[in-house]
Design a protein around this motif. Structure first.
Motif, PDB file in Angstrom:
ATOM      1  N   GLU A  64       0.799  -1.228   0.000  1.00 12.88           N
ATOM      2  CA  GLU A  64       0.000   0.000   0.000  1.00 12.88           C
ATOM      3  C   GLU A  64       0.831   1.276   0.000  1.00 12.88           C
ATOM      4  OE1 GLU A  64      -3.144  -0.005  -0.554  1.00 12.88           O
ATOM      5  OE2 GLU A  64      -3.447  -2.145  -0.355  1.00 12.88           O
ATOM      6  N   ALA A  65       1.873   1.324   0.818  1.00 11.04           N
ATOM      7  CA  ALA A  65       2.641   2.558   0.967  1.00 11.04           C
ATOM      8  C   ALA A  65       3.550   2.782  -0.248  1.00 11.04           C
ATOM      9  CB  ALA A  65       3.479   2.501   2.234  1.00 11.04           C
ATOM     10  N   PRO A  66       3.446   3.942  -0.894  1.00 11.93           N
ATOM     11  CA  PRO A  66       4.317   4.220  -2.045  1.00 11.93           C
ATOM     12  C   PRO A  66       5.795   4.111  -1.704  1.00 11.93           C
ATOM     13  CG  PRO A  66       2.634   5.928  -1.812  1.00 11.93           C
ATOM     14  CD  PRO A  66       2.536   5.037  -0.614  1.00 11.93           C
ATOM     15  N   MET A  67       6.166   4.475  -0.472  1.00 11.59           N
ATOM     16  CA  MET A  67       7.570   4.395  -0.072  1.00 11.59           C
ATOM     17  C   MET A  67       8.050   2.953  -0.067  1.00 11.59           C
ATOM     18  SD  MET A  67       9.212   6.170   3.220  1.00 11.59           S
ATOM     19  CE  MET A  67      10.685   5.548   3.956  1.00 11.59           C
ATOM     20  N   GLN A  68       7.190   2.035   0.386  1.00 11.38           N
ATOM     21  CA  GLN A  68       7.553   0.613   0.376  1.00 11.38           C
ATOM     22  C   GLN A  68       7.732   0.125  -1.052  1.00 11.38           C
ATOM     23  OE1 GLN A  68       4.395  -1.299   2.462  1.00 11.38           O
ATOM     24  NE2 GLN A  68       5.343  -0.978   4.478  1.00 11.38           N
ATOM     25  N   ARG A  69       6.819   0.496  -1.929  1.00 14.67           N
ATOM     26  CA  ARG A  69       6.920   0.057  -3.328  1.00 14.67           C
ATOM     27  C   ARG A  69       8.198   0.569  -3.966  1.00 14.67           C
ATOM     28  NH1 ARG A  69       1.400   1.408  -3.377  1.00 14.67           N
ATOM     29  NH2 ARG A  69       1.835   3.326  -4.493  1.00 14.67           N
ATOM     30  N   SER A  70       8.537   1.831  -3.725  1.00 15.19           N
ATOM     31  CA  SER A  70       9.732   2.385  -4.351  1.00 15.19           C
ATOM     32  C   SER A  70      11.001   1.807  -3.740  1.00 15.19           C
ATOM     33  CB  SER A  70       9.744   3.908  -4.251  1.00 15.19           C
ATOM     34  OG  SER A  70       9.891   4.305  -2.909  1.00 15.19           O
ATOM     35  N   PHE A  71      11.011   1.585  -2.418  1.00 21.19           N
ATOM     36  CA  PHE A  71      12.208   1.040  -1.785  1.00 21.19           C
ATOM     37  C   PHE A  71      12.448  -0.388  -2.238  1.00 21.19           C
ATOM     38  CE2 PHE A  71      14.860  -0.872   1.418  1.00 21.19           C
ATOM     39  CZ  PHE A  71      15.794   0.124   1.664  1.00 21.19           C
ATOM     40  N   VAL A  72      11.393  -1.194  -2.212  1.00 22.94           N
ATOM     41  CA  VAL A  72      11.520  -2.594  -2.614  1.00 22.94           C
ATOM     42  C   VAL A  72      11.893  -2.692  -4.090  1.00 22.94           C
ATOM     43  CG1 VAL A  72      10.187  -4.712  -2.955  1.00 22.94           C
ATOM     44  CG2 VAL A  72      10.024  -3.489  -0.799  1.00 22.94           C
ATOM     45  N   GLY A  73      11.429  -1.754  -4.908  1.00 20.40           N
ATOM     46  CA  GLY A  73      11.689  -1.797  -6.342  1.00 20.40           C
ATOM     47  C   GLY A  73      13.106  -1.443  -6.747  1.00 20.40           C
ATOM     48  N   ARG A  74      13.973  -1.095  -5.800  1.00 23.84           N
ATOM     49  CA  ARG A  74      15.359  -0.744  -6.125  1.00 23.84           C
ATOM     50  C   ARG A  74      16.242  -1.960  -6.344  1.00 23.84           C
ATOM     51  NH1 ARG A  74      15.985   3.744  -1.459  1.00 23.84           N
ATOM     52  NH2 ARG A  74      14.384   5.143  -2.239  1.00 23.84           N
ATOM     53  N   CYS A  75      15.753  -3.139  -6.025  1.00 28.66           N
ATOM     54  CA  CYS A  75      16.540  -4.359  -6.212  1.00 28.66           C
ATOM     55  C   CYS A  75      15.666  -5.381  -6.941  1.00 28.66           C
ATOM     56  CB  CYS A  75      17.008  -4.897  -4.864  1.00 28.66           C
ATOM     57  SG  CYS A  75      15.693  -5.460  -3.781  1.00 28.66           S
ATOM     58  N   PRO A  76      16.283  -6.447  -7.464  1.00 28.41           N
ATOM     59  CA  PRO A  76      15.472  -7.467  -8.143  1.00 28.41           C
ATOM     60  C   PRO A  76      14.461  -8.087  -7.176  1.00 28.41           C
ATOM     61  CG  PRO A  76      17.826  -7.892  -8.434  1.00 28.41           C
ATOM     62  CD  PRO A  76      17.699  -6.752  -7.477  1.00 28.41           C
ATOM     63  N   ILE A  77      13.293  -8.369  -7.701  1.00 32.18           N
ATOM     64  CA  ILE A  77      12.222  -8.955  -6.893  1.00 32.18           C
ATOM     65  C   ILE A  77      11.922 -10.357  -7.402  1.00 32.18           C
ATOM     66  CG2 ILE A  77       9.764  -8.804  -6.311  1.00 32.18           C
ATOM     67  CD1 ILE A  77      10.080  -5.767  -6.427  1.00 32.18           C
ATOM     68  N   ILE A  78      11.795 -11.279  -6.452  1.00 35.02           N
ATOM     69  CA  ILE A  78      11.344 -12.627  -6.767  1.00 35.02           C
ATOM     70  C   ILE A  78       9.966 -12.768  -6.147  1.00 35.02           C
ATOM     71  CG2 ILE A  78      11.749 -15.100  -6.467  1.00 35.02           C
ATOM     72  CD1 ILE A  78      14.749 -14.406  -6.158  1.00 35.02           C
ATOM     73  N   ALA A  79       8.979 -13.029  -6.984  1.00 31.56           N
ATOM     74  CA  ALA A  79       7.608 -13.178  -6.505  1.00 31.56           C
ATOM     75  C   ALA A  79       7.349 -14.639  -6.164  1.00 31.56           C
ATOM     76  CB  ALA A  79       6.626 -12.716  -7.566  1.00 31.56           C
ATOM     77  N   LEU A  80       6.656 -14.857  -5.056  1.00 28.93           N
ATOM     78  CA  LEU A  80       6.247 -16.204  -4.658  1.00 28.93           C
ATOM     79  C   LEU A  80       4.769 -16.336  -4.984  1.00 28.93           C
ATOM     80  CD1 LEU A  80       8.285 -15.429  -1.742  1.00 28.93           C
ATOM     81  CD2 LEU A  80       8.457 -17.764  -2.526  1.00 28.93           C
ATOM     82  N   LEU A  81       4.459 -17.189  -5.949  1.00 29.93           N
ATOM     83  CA  LEU A  81       3.088 -17.317  -6.434  1.00 29.93           C
ATOM     84  C   LEU A  81       2.392 -18.521  -5.816  1.00 29.93           C
ATOM     85  CD1 LEU A  81       3.745 -16.730 -10.243  1.00 29.93           C
ATOM     86  CD2 LEU A  81       2.893 -15.088  -8.583  1.00 29.93           C
ATOM     87  N   GLY A  82       1.234 -18.257  -5.248  1.00 34.15           N
ATOM     88  CA  GLY A  82       0.426 -19.334  -4.702  1.00 34.15           C
ATOM     89  C   GLY A  82      -0.866 -19.496  -5.462  1.00 34.15           C
ATOM     90  N   THR A  83      -1.343 -18.419  -6.028  1.00 32.55           N
ATOM     91  CA  THR A  83      -2.603 -18.410  -6.762  1.00 32.55           C
ATOM     92  C   THR A  83      -2.373 -17.818  -8.141  1.00 32.55           C
ATOM     93  OG1 THR A  83      -3.712 -17.986  -4.660  1.00 32.55           O
ATOM     94  CG2 THR A  83      -5.016 -17.661  -6.639  1.00 32.55           C
ATOM     95  N   GLU A  84      -2.897 -18.464  -9.147  1.00 35.89           N
ATOM     96  CA  GLU A  84      -2.683 -17.986 -10.509  1.00 35.89           C
ATOM     97  C   GLU A  84      -3.907 -17.270 -11.069  1.00 35.89           C
ATOM     98  OE1 GLU A  84      -1.434 -21.497 -12.582  1.00 35.89           O
ATOM     99  OE2 GLU A  84       0.652 -21.202 -11.989  1.00 35.89           O
TER     100      GLU A  84
END
Length: 198
Positions: A64-84
């Motif tokens: 939800e927080a834009p700051m979290q999205r921008s901070f997390v987006g500075r490095c590669p992200i690996i998504a863990l998918l449980g539902t398709e």
């Protein structure tokens, strides 16, 4: 300082946001084997270090927080998918993940996902740099064209000969064609015509 290889994981730092404790323990064990320092994180908590990679469980989305999205987006992200489901995949796509893992997790595949995330991120960054350089050169084409027209007019040269004159002068002065063209356009002083160009 040379770049780390995508295959070199020892000493890297990971931010891990996984809801299920079983999946989290599998990631922790595998990261310990690979030499990756992992820190558990939940959305809403402060992040006090710069992670090299982030694993995010799709059950914790959206951030939800834009700051979290921008901070997390500075490095590669690996998504863990449980539902398709399409709506869940849309939330994952919004993070622009570099790799993914399917839940329930197993230790097999984690190394490959991390290496792929680092490699994709590196390649994406290289492409972004190339695009920036090309955009800059595209913007400078008008300046080069103005300089070529000025040289054509002042030396009564055809377009190929005028460009060749600018190119040769740029090489002699150890400047880019764009930089020399900007000087020509700004000062109105074209380079001297060489006899072998004419």
């Amino acid at each position: 300082m040379s770049k780390l290889s995508s295959f070199s994981l020892r000493g890297r730092k990971a931010l891990v946001a996984i809801k299920d404790e079983r999946d989290a323990s599998i990631v922790r064990r595998q990261f310990e084997r690979l030499g990756i320092d992992s820190t558990a994180w939940a959305p809403g908590q402060a992040i006090d270090f710069a992670p090299d990679v982030t694993l995010i469980d799709d059950e914790l989305l959206p951030l939800e927080a834009p700051m979290q999205r921008s901070f997390v987006g500075r490095c590669p992200i690996i998504a863990l998918l449980g539902t398709e489901t399409p709506s869940r995949l849309k939330l994952v796509f919004d993070l622009d993940p570099a790799s993914f893992l399917v839940k329930p997790l197993r230790s097999a595949g984690i190394y490959a996902a991390v290496v792929m995330a680092f490699e994709r991120s590196e390649r994406t960054n290289d492409l972004k740099q190339q695009i920036l350089k090309l955009e800059q050169r595209l913007r400078s084409r008008r300046i080069v064209l103005a300089a070529v027209l000025q040289v054509m007019h002042s030396h009564a040269l055809a377009e190929p000969a005028a460009f060749a004159l600018i190119r040769r002068a740029a090489m002699e002065q150890r400047k880019t064609i764009e930089d020399l063209s900007a000087e020509i356009a700004a000062k109105g002083i074209p380079p001297r015509a060489a006899t072998n160009i004419l």
